[in-house]
Write an enzyme that holds these catalytic residues in place. Structure first.
Site, PDB file in Angstrom:
ATOM      1  N   ASP A 199       0.818  -1.209   0.000  1.00  0.00           N
ATOM      2  CA  ASP A 199       0.000   0.000   0.000  1.00  0.00           C
ATOM      3  C   ASP A 199       0.854   1.262   0.000  1.00  0.00           C
ATOM      4  O   ASP A 199       1.338   1.690   1.058  1.00  0.00           O
ATOM      5  CB  ASP A 199      -0.920  -0.026   1.244  1.00  0.00           C
ATOM      6  N   ASP A 253      -1.468   5.648  -5.104  1.00  0.00           N
ATOM      7  CA  ASP A 253      -1.901   4.800  -3.997  1.00  0.00           C
ATOM      8  C   ASP A 253      -2.324   3.421  -4.474  1.00  0.00           C
ATOM      9  O   ASP A 253      -3.471   3.208  -4.885  1.00  0.00           O
ATOM     10  CB  ASP A 253      -3.057   5.462  -3.230  1.00  0.00           C
TER      11      ASP A 253
HETATM   12  C1  LIG Z   1      -1.885   6.818   8.655  1.00  0.00           C
HETATM   13  C2  LIG Z   1      -3.179   6.532   8.037  1.00  0.00           C
HETATM   14  C3  LIG Z   1      -3.077   6.253   6.550  1.00  0.00           C
HETATM   15  C4  LIG Z   1      -1.926   7.082   6.012  1.00  0.00           C
HETATM   16  C5  LIG Z   1      -4.367   6.578   5.815  1.00  0.00           C
HETATM   17  N1  LIG Z   1      -4.137   6.487   4.389  1.00  0.00           N
HETATM   18  C6  LIG Z   1      -5.167   6.438   3.627  1.00  0.00           C
HETATM   19  O1  LIG Z   1      -6.323   6.341   4.024  1.00  0.00           O
HETATM   20  C7  LIG Z   1      -4.847   6.508   2.129  1.00  0.00           C
HETATM   21  N2  LIG Z   1      -4.738   5.191   1.515  1.00  0.00           N
HETATM   22  C8  LIG Z   1      -5.790   4.307   1.765  1.00  0.00           C
HETATM   23  C9  LIG Z   1      -5.283   2.910   1.734  1.00  0.00           C
HETATM   24  O2  LIG Z   1      -4.606   2.716   0.492  1.00  0.00           O
HETATM   25  C10 LIG Z   1      -6.469   1.953   1.870  1.00  0.00           C
HETATM   26  N3  LIG Z   1      -7.330   2.068   0.660  1.00  0.00           N
HETATM   27  C11 LIG Z   1      -5.974   0.539   2.049  1.00  0.00           C
HETATM   28  C12 LIG Z   1      -7.161  -0.399   2.228  1.00  0.00           C
HETATM   29  C13 LIG Z   1      -6.686  -1.828   2.250  1.00  0.00           C
HETATM   30  C14 LIG Z   1      -7.922  -0.059   3.496  1.00  0.00           C
HETATM   31  C15 LIG Z   1      -5.938   7.343   1.492  1.00  0.00           C
HETATM   32  C16 LIG Z   1      -5.864   8.759   2.114  1.00  0.00           C
HETATM   33  C17 LIG Z   1      -5.699   7.463   0.031  1.00  0.00           C
HETATM   34  C18 LIG Z   1      -4.870   7.985   6.156  1.00  0.00           C
HETATM   35  O3  LIG Z   1      -4.496   8.953   5.547  1.00  0.00           O
HETATM   36  N4  LIG Z   1      -5.804   7.992   7.094  1.00  0.00           N
HETATM   37  C19 LIG Z   1      -6.428   9.261   7.507  1.00  0.00           C
HETATM   38  C20 LIG Z   1      -7.911   9.027   7.609  1.00  0.00           C
HETATM   39  C21 LIG Z   1      -8.611   9.449   6.397  1.00  0.00           C
HETATM   40  C22 LIG Z   1      -7.989   9.497   5.163  1.00  0.00           C
HETATM   41  C23 LIG Z   1      -8.695   9.867   4.035  1.00  0.00           C
HETATM   42  C24 LIG Z   1     -10.012  10.244   4.147  1.00  0.00           C
HETATM   43  C25 LIG Z   1     -10.620  10.229   5.398  1.00  0.00           C
HETATM   44  C26 LIG Z   1      -9.910   9.850   6.521  1.00  0.00           C
HETATM   45  C27 LIG Z   1      -5.856   9.604   8.853  1.00  0.00           C
HETATM   46  O4  LIG Z   1      -6.108   8.906   9.793  1.00  0.00           O
HETATM   47  O5  LIG Z   1      -4.993  10.639   8.840  1.00  0.00           O
HETATM   48  C28 LIG Z   1      -4.269  10.780  10.032  1.00  0.00           C
END
Ligand SMILES: CC[C@H](C)[C@H](NC(=O)[C@@H](NC[C@H](O)[C@@H](N)CC(C)C)C(C)C)C(=O)N[C@@H](Cc1ccccc1)C(=O)OC
Length: 329
Positions: A36, A220
């Site tokens: 990922d 991504d």
């Molecule tokens: C450390 C957490 C990781 C980096 C998380 N990353 C992601 O959500 C990114 N990738 C998402 C993942 O590729 C996901 N589709 C994997 C599957 C198997 C669940 C999105 C933004 C393209 C994130 O940004 N989470 C946000 C929550 C969020 C994100 C996007 C929209 C709404 C809310 C957060 O917790 O930020 C601190």
């Protein structure tokens, strides 16, 4: 050295995710993980999970490995953009991918996972390939596998070659010269949000004129769809007869018989194309189909997910696939 590992689409006909075998511990426990580039935690289904939260996944058992050691008083908790999440504890462990090993890799053991992970029998966990700054281990954030092995790679980069309904490859430490024709287009990566973030230079719909505009996106591999700003999405579906926004699904849908225009995007001066057929992602009923291109409304960037990354463009009859070369040039 260099290492390659397969990336197998699941389920075969939907390419919802791509899974790669990873060797954990001694003796080796092989788990199929979702690599990922949109996150930075390496976490696995484990023997520490309540049975009620498992659903057929292979479980990593630290107790069965002579090379695992608990990283005391460290925990992790992650939330993804689709609302899914997981949390747990941490061990240091030997993690090998395509023959490349990190001896003391922070391996995050799930003690809790959300429903969509429990229901996905094919994925035994995630391997984050974004930047260390967004790793969720506390009190001390941990490094990604790619960061830990970088010094042992022939070059500090990896490439991703995902395919539609076919097995692709991740390659660590080298750019496979056989895997691309012509020159490679590079974009400046902005790591401020911890992602592989860069600007697209514009887009076109089908044979329409190219619209120059700088669109911030992230690459991504863990996101299935292509998510772009609403104005781009609206411009695309204006070219699809009968397309409309379905409030029940919160998504653009259209008649499955609609002719789908290709989606052209700019990366520097390079122009890539996503075949229209890829943007008809799947059926929601006998006559209505779900768009592979949806809005990134509410996010600070667009998301180049698998729909784009797996694109193959058929120019002059040859098929070339996009690779995303990620690393410090
Ligand atoms: C450390 C957490 C990781 C980096 C998380 N990353 C992601 O959500 C990114 N990738 C998402 C993942 O590729 C996901 N589709 C994997 C599957 C198997 C669940 C999105 C933004 C393209 C994130 O940004 N989470 C946000 C929550 C969020 C994100 C996007 C929209 C709404 C809310 C957060 O917790 O930020 C601190």
């Amino acid at each position: 050295g260099t290492g390659t590992v397969t990336a197998s689409p699941y389920p075969a006909e939907y390419d919802r995710e791509y899974l790669s075998p990873v060797s954990l511990g001694t003796p080796a426990q092989i788990l199929d993980l979702d690599f990922d580039t949109g996150s930075s935690d390496l976490w696995v289904f484990s023997s520490a999970l309540p049975k009620s939260q498992t659903g057929g996944q292979t479980l990593y058992s630290p107790g069965n490995s002579s090379t695992s050691s608990v990283l005391e008083n460290h925990t992790w908790s992650i939330r993804y953009g689709d609302g899914s999440g997981s949390s747990g504890t941490v061990v240091n462990e030997l993690v090998t991918i395509g023959g490349i090993s990190a001896r003391r890799q922070a391996l995050e053991i799930a003690t809790q996972v959300s429903g969509s992970f429990t229901q996905d029998a094919a994925s035994d966990g995630l391997l984050g390939l974004a930047f260390n700054s967004i790793n969720t281990v506390r009190p001390t954030p941990q490094k990604t596998w790619f960061d830990n092995v970088q010094s042992s790679l022939a070059a500090p980069l990896f490439t991703v070659n995902l395919k539609k309904a076919a097995v692709g490859l991740y390659t660590f430490g080298a750019i496979d010269s056989k895997a691309h024709t012509g020159s490679i287009a590079y974009a400046p990566v902005n790591t401020k949000n911890g992602f592989w973030q860069f600007p697209l230079t514009g887009y076109a719909v089908g044979t329409g004129k190219f619209s120059n505009s700088s669109i911030d996106v992230i690459a991504d591999t863990g996101t299935t769809l292509l998510m772009l700003p609403t104005n781009v999405v609206d411009a695309y579906y204006k070219g699809v007869k009968g397309a409309y926004y379905d409030t029940e699904y919160g998504a653009m849908v259209f008649p499955c018989t609609a002719k789908m225009p290709d989606f052209i995007f700019g990366l520097g001066s390079y122009r890539g194309s996503v075949p229209g057929s890829f943007i008809s992602y799947g059926q929601i009923n006998t006559s209505t189909c779900y768009g592979g291109l949806q809005s990134s409304e509410g996010l600070p960037f667009g998301i180049l997910g698998d729909i784009l990354l797996k694109a193959q463009e058929g120019n002059d009859g040859t098929w070339s696939t996009f690779e995303i070369g990620l690393g410090k040039p």
